[in-house]
Design an enzyme around this catalytic site. Structure first.
Site, PDB file in Angstrom:
ATOM      1  N   HIS A 207       0.809  -1.225   0.000  1.00 42.85           N
ATOM      2  CA  HIS A 207       0.000   0.000   0.000  1.00 42.85           C
ATOM      3  C   HIS A 207       0.837   1.269   0.000  1.00 42.85           C
ATOM      4  O   HIS A 207       0.290   2.358  -0.107  1.00 42.85           O
ATOM      5  CB  HIS A 207      -0.927   0.003   1.220  1.00 42.85           C
ATOM      6  CG  HIS A 207      -1.695  -1.274   1.349  1.00 42.85           C
ATOM      7  ND1 HIS A 207      -1.329  -2.281   2.209  1.00 42.85           N
ATOM      8  CD2 HIS A 207      -2.778  -1.729   0.674  1.00 42.85           C
ATOM      9  CE1 HIS A 207      -2.167  -3.299   2.077  1.00 42.85           C
ATOM     10  NE2 HIS A 207      -3.048  -2.996   1.151  1.00 42.85           N
TER      11      HIS A 207
ATOM     12  N   CYS B 180       3.236  -1.361  -4.407  1.00 42.84           N
ATOM     13  CA  CYS B 180       2.820  -1.680  -5.777  1.00 42.84           C
ATOM     14  C   CYS B 180       3.241  -0.538  -6.707  1.00 42.84           C
ATOM     15  O   CYS B 180       3.043   0.647  -6.377  1.00 42.84           O
ATOM     16  CB  CYS B 180       1.307  -1.864  -5.835  1.00 42.84           C
ATOM     17  SG  CYS B 180       0.729  -2.128  -7.532  1.00 42.84           S
TER      18      CYS B 180
ATOM     19  N   GLU C 180      -3.051   2.969   2.227  1.00 42.38           N
ATOM     20  CA  GLU C 180      -2.610   3.611   0.989  1.00 42.38           C
ATOM     21  C   GLU C 180      -2.838   5.126   1.053  1.00 42.38           C
ATOM     22  O   GLU C 180      -1.959   5.913   0.666  1.00 42.38           O
ATOM     23  CB  GLU C 180      -3.346   3.015  -0.214  1.00 42.38           C
ATOM     24  CG  GLU C 180      -2.878   3.632  -1.529  1.00 42.38           C
ATOM     25  CD  GLU C 180      -3.685   3.171  -2.730  1.00 42.38           C
ATOM     26  OE1 GLU C 180      -4.133   2.011  -2.744  1.00 42.38           O
ATOM     27  OE2 GLU C 180      -3.851   3.988  -3.661  1.00 42.38           O
TER      28      GLU C 180
ATOM     29  N   CYS D 171      -6.702   1.283 -10.298  1.00 43.12           N
ATOM     30  CA  CYS D 171      -5.824   0.405 -11.074  1.00 43.12           C
ATOM     31  C   CYS D 171      -6.608  -0.581 -11.931  1.00 43.12           C
ATOM     32  O   CYS D 171      -7.806  -0.799 -11.728  1.00 43.12           O
ATOM     33  CB  CYS D 171      -4.876  -0.337 -10.132  1.00 43.12           C
ATOM     34  SG  CYS D 171      -5.658  -1.685  -9.268  1.00 43.12           S
TER      35      CYS D 171
ATOM     36  N   ASN E 178     -10.552  -3.122  -1.898  1.00 42.57           N
ATOM     37  CA  ASN E 178     -11.081  -3.551  -3.204  1.00 42.57           C
ATOM     38  C   ASN E 178     -12.107  -4.674  -3.055  1.00 42.57           C
ATOM     39  O   ASN E 178     -13.027  -4.790  -3.845  1.00 42.57           O
ATOM     40  CB  ASN E 178      -9.940  -3.897  -4.164  1.00 42.57           C
ATOM     41  CG  ASN E 178      -9.378  -5.269  -3.936  1.00 42.57           C
ATOM     42  OD1 ASN E 178      -9.911  -6.235  -4.443  1.00 42.57           O
ATOM     43  ND2 ASN E 178      -8.306  -5.369  -3.140  1.00 42.57           N
TER      44      ASN E 178
ATOM     45  N   SER F 216      -6.531  -9.172  -3.091  1.00 35.81           N
ATOM     46  CA  SER F 216      -5.598  -9.664  -2.069  1.00 35.81           C
ATOM     47  C   SER F 216      -5.962 -11.051  -1.552  1.00 35.81           C
ATOM     48  O   SER F 216      -5.297 -11.579  -0.667  1.00 35.81           O
ATOM     49  CB  SER F 216      -5.559  -8.670  -0.896  1.00 35.81           C
ATOM     50  OG  SER F 216      -6.870  -8.346  -0.484  1.00 35.81           O
TER      51      SER F 216
END
Ligand code: SF4
Length: 511
Positions: free
Chosen positions: A278, A300, A330, A398, A428, A470
């Site tokens: 994150h 990432c 994040e 993303c 997510n 994840s």
């Protein structure tokens, strides 16, 4: 009732008279049987009654009673739902029992899900319990594996539910055993309605898998980085925050030597620390440098791109707005990129609060894992207030987030229920639940099959399954296996997009 179940006759098999009495009248619609204690009695009972079908074929079978605890975490009165049984006939995996775990936990019971061992004797000594626990078995009894073996046939759901009486810490001794035996039987009595509810799940279903689902390139890279760090550097290897937001991934890496911490002050000087996928604020990197920590950065690359935009936009003097969720790792890292210079908005309602010295020089960034539709609403509100607002040339949300949302939307309309595999702190994964619900379908988040409540499945024969970026792929397989253990399942996969993105590893572990 589910789709094509033809019979809801549950057979509950107990060994002892006291177990039988505890459940008598407590399992609506069930037929109770008593097989007697130990393998010889089970064999005699099977010969006389059950296996030949002379008592009528059941639609589901539960072996219920008390057991001895092997896992040191077990306490008298805890419930064990067997993930498998091990006995003289070998090992039998019991995938169908998983929803019982959630149902019994909802009653406030302490429930464990693990292997049950069946022996032909009572286990009493601490040493023997330790040896047996070392095999991975969590509890021991004298009947379950034999009964399961006798009823093993495709399409017949079988579960084992045992309540712990004795443990290594509280062994079989007269007074304690009487007290804990009464306690265990009281717990067993409480399980009755849940057993009936579970048995009613027997039936056929359709499963539609969303594609893509589960791990994205950034998560695979982050996990690879920790695994390689564990191979290359002295243990323990520290990881700041959860490497990815999934309880199973974290637990697995913990068992292999990773130590997860919230902040760097929990990391000893001159050890190895991995930064999570994150991302982190520059202040965290500076602290790690000052402490001479061996840093491996698993941020990432797509999160790193947003950090770079934050620097670029603030560097040219813009008022910068970040659309994201307050408190998420994040978001924290991105805001920390230029402390005090980036304003967070979570929804269109927050846009009115944005302070801009020059309304003509405003730009925005996004958290990578937002719901695409929600983010679009917030962007529209920003554009309305700041018509000249700028953003990056490519989307901040993303590819993996976008693809999984589109894939779940594509199956939601054709299913009665969508199960999203993922942890509650996974942004997510939560968004996938929201997207499915917005498409008009009932949707629930579950960390794994043991969190799936029977009431979710009741009356919903068409089930969609996806998993957050994840969540490991095996969790999906286990849910499909659980449904297959409850009855015939037709599985199809609807692939929206094939992902071929991969990211290279950072130098700290790749050389
Ligand atoms: Fe990277 Fe997107 Fe995966 Fe997050 S969800 S790790 S941003 S690819």
């Amino acid at each position: 009732m589910t789709g094509a179940a033809t019979d809801t006759s549950l057979l509950v098999v107990t060994a002892l008279r006291s177990e039988y009495a505890a459940l008598a009248g407590r399992v609506p619609g069930a037929r109770l049987a008593r097989c007697g204690m130990g393998p010889e009695n089970v064999a005699g009972w099977l010969d006389a009654h059950a296996a030949d079908g002379s008592d009528g074929a059941p639609s589901a079978v539960v072996v219920a009673g008390v057991a001895g605890g092997l896992d040191p975490a077990l306490r008298p009165g805890d419930v064990v739902v067997a993930s498998e049984v091990r006995g003289r006939h070998g090992r039998a995996v019991l995938r169908g029992g998983a929803p019982l775990v959630a149902e019994l936990r909802a009653l406030g019971l302490r429930v464990h899900h693990g292997p049950m061992l069946t022996l032909d004797r009572v286990v009493g000594g601490t040493d023997e319990r330790e040896q047996l626990a070392a095999t991975g078995a969590v509890a021991v009894d004298m009947e379950s594996a034999d009964v399961v073996h006798a009823f093993a046939r495709p399409g017949l759901p079988v579960a084992v539910v045992r309540v712990v009486v004795d443990t290594a810490a509280v062994p079989l001794m007269r007074v304690a055993t009487l007290r804990n035996g009464a306690k265990a039987l009281g717990v067993l009595r409480r399980t009755g309605p849940a057993l009936a509810r579970w048995a009613a799940l027997a039936g056929s279903r359709e499963v539609v898998l969303a594609g893509p689902r589960s791990f994205c390139a950034g998560v695979e890279r982050a996990i690879d980085i920790v695994e390689m760090a564990l191979q290359r550097f002295p243990h323990p290897v520290y990881v700041r925050r959860q490497i990815v937001h999934n309880a199973h991934v974290v637990r697995d890496l913990e068992t292999r030597g990773a130590v997860f911490v919230d902040e760097l002050d929990e990391v000893p000087d001159e050890t190895t620390v991995v930064f999570s996928a994150h991302g982190v604020a520059p202040a965290v990197r500076a602290e790690a440098d000052r402490r001479a920590l061996n840093v491996i950065d698993a941020t990432c690359p797509l999160v790193a791109k947003v950090h770079a935009e934050a620097r670029r936009f603030t560097g040219r003097g813009d008022t910068v707005v970040l659309i994201g969720h307050d408190g998420h790792d994040e978001t924290e890292g991105t805001l920390g990129e230029v402390p005090g210079r980036i304003q967070l908005v979570e929804s269109p309602a927050d846009v009115a609060q944005v302070q801009a010295d020059d309304p003509g020089r405003v730009s925005f960034l996004m958290q990578t894992t937002l719901a695409v539709d929600d983010a679009a609403d917030t962007v529209a509100a920003l554009r309305q207030r700041f018509p000249l607002i700028e953003s990056s040339a490519t989307d901040d949300i993303c590819y993996a987030t976008t693809n999984r949302q589109q894939a779940v939307r594509a199956i939601a309309g054709d299913t009665d229920l969508v199960i999203v595999l993922g942890s509650p702190n996974s942004s997510n994964s939560l968004r996938l639940v929201e997207v499915a619900r917005r498409a008009g379908t009932t949707a629930h988040l579950a960390d794994d099959a043991t969190q799936i409540r029977p009431e979710w499945l009741e009356g919903r024969p068409r089930i969609g399954i996806t998993a957050g970026a994840s969540a490991p792929p095996h969790l999906v397989d286990e849910v499909v296996g659980m449904l297959q253990a409850l009855g015939p399942v037709a599985v199809t996969e609807r692939v929206h997009t094939v992902e071929e993105i991969t990211f290279t590893l950072p130098k700290g572990v790749s050389q």
